[in-house]
Design a protein around this motif. Structure first.
Motif, PDB file in Angstrom:
ATOM      1  N   ASN A   1      43.923  57.301  29.941  1.00  0.00           N
ATOM      2  CA  ASN A   1      44.900  57.115  31.004  1.00  0.00           C
ATOM      3  C   ASN A   1      44.361  57.589  32.352  1.00  0.00           C
ATOM      4  O   ASN A   1      44.589  56.954  33.377  1.00  0.00           O
ATOM      5  CB  ASN A   1      46.196  57.834  30.659  1.00  0.00           C
ATOM      6  N   CYS A   2      43.633  58.689  32.353  1.00  0.00           N
ATOM      7  CA  CYS A   2      43.093  59.226  33.603  1.00  0.00           C
ATOM      8  C   CYS A   2      41.875  58.449  34.087  1.00  0.00           C
ATOM      9  O   CYS A   2      41.627  58.384  35.291  1.00  0.00           O
ATOM     10  CB  CYS A   2      42.725  60.698  33.432  1.00  0.00           C
ATOM     11  N   SER A   3      41.124  57.874  33.188  1.00  0.00           N
ATOM     12  CA  SER A   3      39.883  57.218  33.590  1.00  0.00           C
ATOM     13  C   SER A   3      40.112  55.804  34.124  1.00  0.00           C
ATOM     14  O   SER A   3      39.434  55.384  35.053  1.00  0.00           O
ATOM     15  CB  SER A   3      38.893  57.193  32.430  1.00  0.00           C
ATOM     16  N   SER A   4      41.045  55.058  33.554  1.00  0.00           N
ATOM     17  CA  SER A   4      41.220  53.677  33.979  1.00  0.00           C
ATOM     18  C   SER A   4      42.642  53.206  33.679  1.00  0.00           C
ATOM     19  O   SER A   4      43.095  53.296  32.534  1.00  0.00           O
ATOM     20  CB  SER A   4      40.228  52.765  33.251  1.00  0.00           C
TER      21      SER A   4
ATOM     22  N   THR B   1      44.959  60.744  26.826  1.00  0.00           N
ATOM     23  CA  THR B   1      45.025  61.293  28.178  1.00  0.00           C
ATOM     24  C   THR B   1      43.772  60.943  28.958  1.00  0.00           C
ATOM     25  O   THR B   1      43.836  60.572  30.131  1.00  0.00           O
ATOM     26  CB  THR B   1      45.209  62.824  28.122  1.00  0.00           C
ATOM     27  N   TRP B   2      42.621  61.043  28.311  1.00  0.00           N
ATOM     28  CA  TRP B   2      41.365  60.693  28.976  1.00  0.00           C
ATOM     29  C   TRP B   2      41.345  59.214  29.352  1.00  0.00           C
ATOM     30  O   TRP B   2      40.937  58.853  30.454  1.00  0.00           O
ATOM     31  CB  TRP B   2      40.176  61.023  28.072  1.00  0.00           C
TER      32      TRP B   2
END
Length: 113
Positions: free
Chosen positions: A26-29, A23-24
């Motif tokens: 996917n959300c970051s880049s 999830t991190w």
């Protein structure tokens, strides 16, 4: 940052940690998420290819008992409603990825939207 990740990993169960990591990512880049998705897709295709190749190897070695028509539909277990429900659940899980195909193609058309 290291302190936050360390304390976060102490709070979460180990089975949830990969989901949080993905999830991190996917959300970051979006670019990194695409690379991770490409790696997972390649792994799935390699595993599927390995299963198919090993199936052909077993057939060539003469182990094709369950492929014969008289044995393929032989009932060796009593049919139960729970087993039928489990079969439907496994089938829907296997084809569940097709539901997300529209979302993926939408992002490929205009990835910066």
């Amino acid at each position: 940052m290291g302190l936050v990740l360390t304390s976060l990993s102490l709070c979460l169960p180990r089975s949830l940690s990969p989901a949080v990591l993905l999830t991190w990512v996917n959300c970051s880049s979006v670019r990194w998420a695409t690379h991770v998705q490409d790696i997972f897709t390649a792994g799935k295709l390699l595993a599927l290819g390995l299963i198919i190749i090993m199936g052909f190897v077993q057939i060539c070695r003469g182990h094709y008992y369950w492929l014969e028509p008289k044995n393929a539909f032989q009932s060796w277990q009593e049919p139960q409603i729970g087993l039928v429900a489990l079969a439907f659940l496994q089938g829907s899980f296997a084809y569940g990825g097709w539901n997300f195909l529209n979302y993926v193609t939408e992002e490929l058309v205009d990835p910066y939207r």
